[in-house]
Design a protein around this motif. Sequence first.
Motif, PDB file in Angstrom:
ATOM      1  N   THR A 271       0.850  -1.196   0.000  1.00 38.65           N
ATOM      2  CA  THR A 271       0.000   0.000   0.000  1.00 38.65           C
ATOM      3  C   THR A 271       0.882   1.241   0.000  1.00 38.65           C
ATOM      4  N   GLY A 272       0.323   2.352  -0.405  1.00 40.10           N
ATOM      5  CA  GLY A 272       1.075   3.610  -0.385  1.00 40.10           C
ATOM      6  C   GLY A 272       2.302   3.536  -1.267  1.00 40.10           C
ATOM      7  N   LEU A 273       3.445   3.764  -0.671  1.00 40.21           N
ATOM      8  CA  LEU A 273       4.717   3.667  -1.386  1.00 40.21           C
ATOM      9  C   LEU A 273       5.048   2.180  -1.554  1.00 40.21           C
ATOM     10  N   LYS A 274       4.823   1.673  -2.758  1.00 36.82           N
ATOM     11  CA  LYS A 274       4.906   0.212  -2.941  1.00 36.82           C
ATOM     12  C   LYS A 274       6.335  -0.215  -3.269  1.00 36.82           C
ATOM     13  N   TYR A 275       7.196  -0.136  -2.254  1.00 33.22           N
ATOM     14  CA  TYR A 275       8.607  -0.447  -2.491  1.00 33.22           C
ATOM     15  C   TYR A 275       8.914  -1.899  -2.183  1.00 33.22           C
ATOM     16  N   SER A 276      10.013  -2.364  -2.755  1.00 33.13           N
ATOM     17  CA  SER A 276      10.531  -3.680  -2.400  1.00 33.13           C
ATOM     18  C   SER A 276      11.765  -3.463  -1.542  1.00 33.13           C
ATOM     19  N   ALA A 277      11.706  -3.905  -0.286  1.00 31.52           N
ATOM     20  CA  ALA A 277      12.835  -3.695   0.617  1.00 31.52           C
ATOM     21  C   ALA A 277      14.052  -4.481   0.140  1.00 31.52           C
ATOM     22  N   ARG A 278      13.811  -5.613  -0.504  1.00 31.59           N
ATOM     23  CA  ARG A 278      14.918  -6.408  -1.039  1.00 31.59           C
ATOM     24  C   ARG A 278      15.640  -5.613  -2.127  1.00 31.59           C
ATOM     25  N   ASP A 279      14.882  -5.063  -3.055  1.00 34.61           N
ATOM     26  CA  ASP A 279      15.508  -4.298  -4.130  1.00 34.61           C
ATOM     27  C   ASP A 279      16.169  -3.025  -3.598  1.00 34.61           C
ATOM     28  N   LEU A 280      15.532  -2.426  -2.610  1.00 34.49           N
ATOM     29  CA  LEU A 280      16.108  -1.222  -2.017  1.00 34.49           C
ATOM     30  C   LEU A 280      17.400  -1.532  -1.268  1.00 34.49           C
ATOM     31  N   ALA A 281      17.476  -2.735  -0.711  1.00 37.05           N
ATOM     32  CA  ALA A 281      18.706  -3.127  -0.016  1.00 37.05           C
ATOM     33  C   ALA A 281      19.868  -3.074  -1.007  1.00 37.05           C
ATOM     34  N   VAL A 282      19.628  -3.563  -2.217  1.00 41.80           N
ATOM     35  CA  VAL A 282      20.683  -3.572  -3.231  1.00 41.80           C
ATOM     36  C   VAL A 282      21.000  -2.134  -3.664  1.00 41.80           C
ATOM     37  N   ALA A 283      19.949  -1.349  -3.864  1.00 43.44           N
ATOM     38  CA  ALA A 283      20.167   0.042  -4.267  1.00 43.44           C
ATOM     39  C   ALA A 283      20.934   0.798  -3.178  1.00 43.44           C
ATOM     40  N   ARG A 284      20.573   0.554  -1.937  1.00 41.53           N
ATOM     41  CA  ARG A 284      21.239   1.253  -0.839  1.00 41.53           C
ATOM     42  C   ARG A 284      22.686   0.803  -0.696  1.00 41.53           C
ATOM     43  N   GLY A 285      22.905  -0.507  -0.866  1.00 44.64           N
ATOM     44  CA  GLY A 285      24.268  -1.027  -0.817  1.00 44.64           C
ATOM     45  C   GLY A 285      25.144  -0.322  -1.841  1.00 44.64           C
ATOM     46  N   LYS A 286      24.585  -0.098  -2.999  1.00 46.48           N
ATOM     47  CA  LYS A 286      25.339   0.557  -4.068  1.00 46.48           C
ATOM     48  C   LYS A 286      25.650   2.015  -3.697  1.00 46.48           C
TER      49      LYS A 286
END
Length: 671
Positions: A271-286
Amino acid sequence: MLENQIGQIILKIAVPSPLEYLLDYLPPDGSSGEGLVVGMRVSVSFGRRQVVGVIFAIANSTHFDLAKLKKITAVLDEEPLLSAKFLELMYWVSDYYHHSLGEVVSSVLPKLLRDTKRKKDENFTLTAPGKINESHLRLNGDQCHAIDIIKNCLGYFQTFLLDGVTGSGKTEVYLRVIEAAVVAGKQALLLVPEINLTPQMIARFTEHFSTGVVVFHSRLTPRERLASWQLAQRGAAPIIIGTRSAIFTPLKSPGIIVVDEEHDLSFKQQTGLKYSARDLAVARGKLENIPVVLGSATPSLESIHNVKKGRYQLLSLVKRIGAAVQPTFHIVDMRSQKLKNGIALGLLGEINRHINNGGQVLVFLNRRGFAPLLICHHCGWTANCRYCDARLTLHQTKKHLGCHHCGMAMSIPSHCPHCGDEKLLALGIGTERVEEILREHFPTTPLVRIDRDTTRSKNSLENILGDIHDDKYQILIGTQMLAKGHHFPKVTMVAILNVDQSLGNCDFRASEHLAQLIMQVAGRAGRAAMSGEVYLQTHMPDHPLLLSLIRDGYGKFVTNCLVEREHANLPPYAHLALIQAEGKNQGEVDTFLSVVCDRAKKIIHTTTKIFGPVPNYMERKGGYFRLQLLLQNNRRHILQPDLVKILDILRSIGNKSRIKWYLDVDPLELG
Ligand code: ADP
Ligand code: ZN
Ligand code: ZN
């Protein structure tokens, strides 16, 4: 518009609103703006409200009439609350998921930090970084290899897929690489699917790192949440464990991010901001230039594809630790077998055998309640939800009919509302009914049911799990709650009852999810010295998915599945986005999306495909009609700008209508 060049400091603020741009404000009364820094919170008046905003940029020009700019009401932080890197992450999220910076920030800040009246920064006592208790386990070769490689990458960005069956020692790998990061003075972030399903994992971390672990869970009070958040932000908490939203924990000196059970659906916010924490983990790692470890016994197709493309490095733990061996699989062919209310007699026989041998038996069923269908034997009337295209589930303990989609509940009718007949039949099985059947069949065997209905009150799940470990129960009946995380060393048999329900699901990811579920539930069996057996009860014993999974294992299943996805041009080979719309009037929603679709077709890239409008699989939910458009392109860098164009259309016509619309980038299910 002319840009006003002025000597005045202008603050570009993200405020909680869907506006796509930052708003310009002037420094507060009596201040020239000196000392104001990007990342600080401010209180500003916005419309008729006072809201908390965050300074994203400081400039000395504005497009607007200087005289009309408002002043910041108050500055709420003495030091920047959010680091430059964290703001970069916010920009990334805002771009990728097409949500305004203000909305992203407000879905990330703890509630108390979004309160304009709360100026004073509380000083929480910081726990001293924990003393590390040496582990005396002798690691096996695979573990050593994985740990060495990840440790060598501390300080660099690299994503690893740690692929290892349940019980192969993944958690031990997490512990050791996190330890290495912590010893180097860095912080580690560990994401897990559900906190209360992973008490053993948390216990292992708190045991290993004593006071250094901060856990984010849903039962924290707002003050506790703020305290944990600030401990992380100030670098006083070396290890942060949390669910999906913990990916937004600010870290003073990030060292490593680990995502356990990376395939799990709960990492995607729906709901709302429909993010994937898994994908964001990779983006944040980068962004942070640190390693990211994705671990799973049943990796997602996306992650396996990324390994094949060379984007992620595969680290495999091939064997279970110690004497534990992989469970063996059996198919229980239900066709023309005698059934006892939906459970094959042959299966009851197997349960009996395991109980007599002193084993624990886990009976898995993806459906709570007593029966999923109440039907009139005379006229065929069925109990349906008034607000959804869904059947009502009969709950015997609560003595009601409930909708599992909108929460509506009503009392159980004594006779058919249509024809008046009194013979109403409860068809199908839910966990409550399985409990009843098994209690009847095994009257002296201690048995427990674990689903959302039996674990609602505080600590009830912990208590039940404790009792299972103390051997108080021999039969465990449960839903997904039993499939995740938890280790049941005494379980020798797992029975999965309603495989057919998932085999009949037509979402393109259904088979992937079913395979993961079967392997995860199976992973609960035979973890200790006793070997485990898994029984799949089905009317489709020749189903190719079941056969390939059982015969060739998950890896081969995934290979086949990837070939199918490639042929069908579906993720991970193509990228998808969904535009969902809902409203009280079906025709209005349909017209709305048709207009959006027609206009979009004229401006999007020729390679972007747009399908729809089509109804969601459950068109009416909670009284709203829901339809959607699907967008597809093999290239993300073409799809993303197309989404920007479509959003323009949506905003221009959607904001004037009564239709609510949402964008879902990388949807998990096609509705
Ligand atoms: P996973 O996370 O893959 O399910 P765990 O790390 O939880 O696996 O390991 C399963 C069990 O084996 C745990 O009880 C753990 O303490 C133990 N274990 C892990 N590695 C070793 C090892 N090298 N030697 C002995 N026991 C181990
Ligand atoms: Zn009837
Ligand atoms: Zn409903």
